[in-house]
Design a protein around this motif. Sequence first.
Motif, PDB file in Angstrom:
ATOM      1  N   TYR A   1      58.827  53.775  77.453  1.00 48.35           N
ATOM      2  CA  TYR A   1      58.376  52.383  77.549  1.00 48.35           C
ATOM      3  C   TYR A   1      58.792  51.617  76.300  1.00 48.35           C
ATOM      4  N   MET A   2      58.543  52.200  75.129  1.00 45.06           N
ATOM      5  CA  MET A   2      58.909  51.545  73.875  1.00 45.06           C
ATOM      6  C   MET A   2      60.421  51.441  73.714  1.00 45.06           C
ATOM      7  N   ALA A   3      61.147  52.435  74.219  1.00 46.15           N
ATOM      8  CA  ALA A   3      62.605  52.386  74.144  1.00 46.15           C
ATOM      9  C   ALA A   3      63.144  51.225  74.964  1.00 46.15           C
ATOM     10  N   ASN A   4      62.672  51.081  76.198  1.00 41.11           N
ATOM     11  CA  ASN A   4      63.160  49.986  77.044  1.00 41.11           C
ATOM     12  C   ASN A   4      62.798  48.622  76.463  1.00 41.11           C
TER      13      ASN A   4
ATOM     14  N   ASP B   1      58.908  44.584  82.288  1.00 37.15           N
ATOM     15  CA  ASP B   1      58.166  44.011  81.166  1.00 37.15           C
ATOM     16  C   ASP B   1      59.102  43.656  80.019  1.00 37.15           C
ATOM     17  N   ALA B   2      60.075  44.519  79.775  1.00 40.06           N
ATOM     18  CA  ALA B   2      61.048  44.253  78.714  1.00 40.06           C
ATOM     19  C   ALA B   2      61.836  42.984  79.001  1.00 40.06           C
ATOM     20  N   ALA B   3      62.227  42.806  80.257  1.00 40.32           N
ATOM     21  CA  ALA B   3      62.986  41.607  80.625  1.00 40.32           C
ATOM     22  C   ALA B   3      62.165  40.342  80.380  1.00 40.32           C
ATOM     23  N   LEU B   4      60.890  40.378  80.741  1.00 41.20           N
ATOM     24  CA  LEU B   4      60.035  39.209  80.534  1.00 41.20           C
ATOM     25  C   LEU B   4      59.834  38.920  79.043  1.00 41.20           C
ATOM     26  N   LEU B   5      59.664  39.969  78.261  1.00 45.39           N
ATOM     27  CA  LEU B   5      59.463  39.782  76.826  1.00 45.39           C
ATOM     28  C   LEU B   5      60.702  39.253  76.118  1.00 45.39           C
ATOM     29  N   SER B   6      61.871  39.544  76.664  1.00 39.90           N
ATOM     30  CA  SER B   6      63.122  39.126  76.008  1.00 39.90           C
ATOM     31  C   SER B   6      63.338  37.620  76.047  1.00 39.90           C
ATOM     32  N   ARG B   7      62.717  36.945  77.008  1.00 39.71           N
ATOM     33  CA  ARG B   7      62.871  35.504  77.241  1.00 39.71           C
ATOM     34  C   ARG B   7      64.255  35.139  77.786  1.00 39.71           C
TER      35      ARG B   7
ATOM     36  N   GLY C   1      62.286  47.938  73.307  1.00 41.68           N
ATOM     37  CA  GLY C   1      63.090  47.742  72.105  1.00 41.68           C
ATOM     38  C   GLY C   1      64.526  47.380  72.399  1.00 41.68           C
ATOM     39  N   VAL C   2      65.140  48.079  73.343  1.00 42.80           N
ATOM     40  CA  VAL C   2      66.552  47.831  73.661  1.00 42.80           C
ATOM     41  C   VAL C   2      66.754  46.438  74.226  1.00 42.80           C
ATOM     42  N   VAL C   3      65.983  46.110  75.243  1.00 46.11           N
ATOM     43  CA  VAL C   3      66.211  44.842  75.951  1.00 46.11           C
ATOM     44  C   VAL C   3      65.937  43.647  75.035  1.00 46.11           C
ATOM     45  N   THR C   4      64.839  43.684  74.302  1.00 44.81           N
ATOM     46  CA  THR C   4      64.501  42.531  73.452  1.00 44.81           C
ATOM     47  C   THR C   4      65.412  42.414  72.238  1.00 44.81           C
TER      48      THR C   4
ATOM     49  N   PHE D   1      69.962  41.174  84.719  1.00 41.70           N
ATOM     50  CA  PHE D   1      70.108  41.416  86.149  1.00 41.70           C
ATOM     51  C   PHE D   1      69.441  42.759  86.450  1.00 41.70           C
ATOM     52  N   ALA D   2      68.410  42.732  87.288  1.00 48.15           N
ATOM     53  CA  ALA D   2      67.559  43.911  87.441  1.00 48.15           C
ATOM     54  C   ALA D   2      67.393  44.303  88.901  1.00 48.15           C
ATOM     55  N   ASP D   3      67.527  45.601  89.172  1.00 52.88           N
ATOM     56  CA  ASP D   3      67.217  46.137  90.496  1.00 52.88           C
ATOM     57  C   ASP D   3      65.727  45.897  90.789  1.00 52.88           C
ATOM     58  N   LYS D   4      65.417  45.501  92.020  1.00 48.60           N
ATOM     59  CA  LYS D   4      64.038  45.143  92.367  1.00 48.60           C
ATOM     60  C   LYS D   4      63.070  46.318  92.324  1.00 48.60           C
ATOM     61  N   LEU D   5      63.581  47.553  92.319  1.00 49.53           N
ATOM     62  CA  LEU D   5      62.694  48.706  92.275  1.00 49.53           C
ATOM     63  C   LEU D   5      62.677  49.374  90.905  1.00 49.53           C
ATOM     64  N   ASN D   6      63.106  48.653  89.887  1.00 48.91           N
ATOM     65  CA  ASN D   6      63.077  49.205  88.540  1.00 48.91           C
ATOM     66  C   ASN D   6      61.665  49.548  88.089  1.00 48.91           C
ATOM     67  N   HIS D   7      61.594  50.452  87.114  1.00 44.14           N
ATOM     68  CA  HIS D   7      60.319  50.827  86.514  1.00 44.14           C
ATOM     69  C   HIS D   7      59.690  49.623  85.814  1.00 44.14           C
TER      70      HIS D   7
END
Length: 388
Positions: free
Chosen positions: A107-110, A136-142, A112-115, A125-131
């Motif tokens: 969770y922390m890795a994802n 959450d990482a995508a939303l935090l990245s803005r 950290g990487v995305v943001t 661009f995210a698959d709809k069935l992603n973890h």
Amino acid sequence: MFPDWAEQLRAREQQGLRRFRQVVESPQASHITINGHDYLAFSSNDYLGLANHPDLIKSVEEGARHYGVGAGASHLIHGHSAAHHILEESLAQFAGFPKALLFSTGYMANIGVVTALVGREDAIFADKLNHASLNDAALLSRAKFIRFPHLDLTALEQRLADSNARRKLVISDAVFSMEGDIAPVKQLTALCEKYHALLLLDDAHGFGVLGRQGRGSLFVADSDVVHSPSVVYMATLGKAAGVFGAFVAAQADVIETLIQSARSYIYTTATPPLLSHALLTSLKLIEQEEWRREALLQNIAQLKNDLLSSCWKLLPSSTPIQPLLIGESHEAVRVSQALHERGILVPAIRPPTVPQGKARLRISLSAAHQPNDILRLTQALNELAPHS
């Protein structure tokens, strides 16, 4: 006035959506003890049966004697132990990348990487069935968050082609945790190279299980994309590896960017070095003991064969995650509870984790399961199935 938390909890329970913890009193294994009762467990991510391996226990003891217990600081202060450093080098070599970086959890890795890699002017661009951690990482990245239908590469390509974002990042599970299916890694990588996008692959459920010597989803069949500069690879170390933590492997400049900018790496105490010491042993077992993956494949084949005539169908999966589609949440809970009464643990997965009407039993297989264990489960399921 504060919200009525109790009323919300009652509503969740009435909908069959309330979850409860169970206190395990034994080591993780195919058979575990909860509240003094023994259970046959099909609910663990310990896919290779390493979580209680004597060699790992010995390595933890050695690591504790050499490094102590706590790391004492974050990696960028003085918590970066020789054990962490050696493991990072070993993981990079094992996964086929120039560099690797340890994180406390997947969770922390994802996060950290995305943001660290994308922001306001960029697109994800995210698959709809992603973890959930990827979402959450995508939303935090803005960054602009663009989703595409599950494994629909045509839709993904259209969205990539339409985007004028400064940076593009495609994020996807490699093995989808509720479906058990595998992402088309080679095709995803080709699309990312074509549209100058990065690809973050979350291989939490593939590392140690899939590919040559358990090296993960990048090494399955003809998925020879491990050296693509477009790929950022994340895998966890608490599932098939049997210990704890996660790592990210990528090109050297990507890893250095994470060291400088990934907040979930920078602002947390490093994991206990003894765990990294134990993981070196785990890597050797993963690489050398092919019989574990062979046993796992045999267990998957037996489960599929034994449930061929069931009214409940297994979703297509060649991985240890074998979802048995039940339908309604209350029925999935009924079957799970009935199995529990028979001393068998299989979790019911319900909305919002999966779509409405697609509640399921998530059967997780391990190399530690014996043929009689699989037979006991399938006989119980066949007895519990409704008969017309």
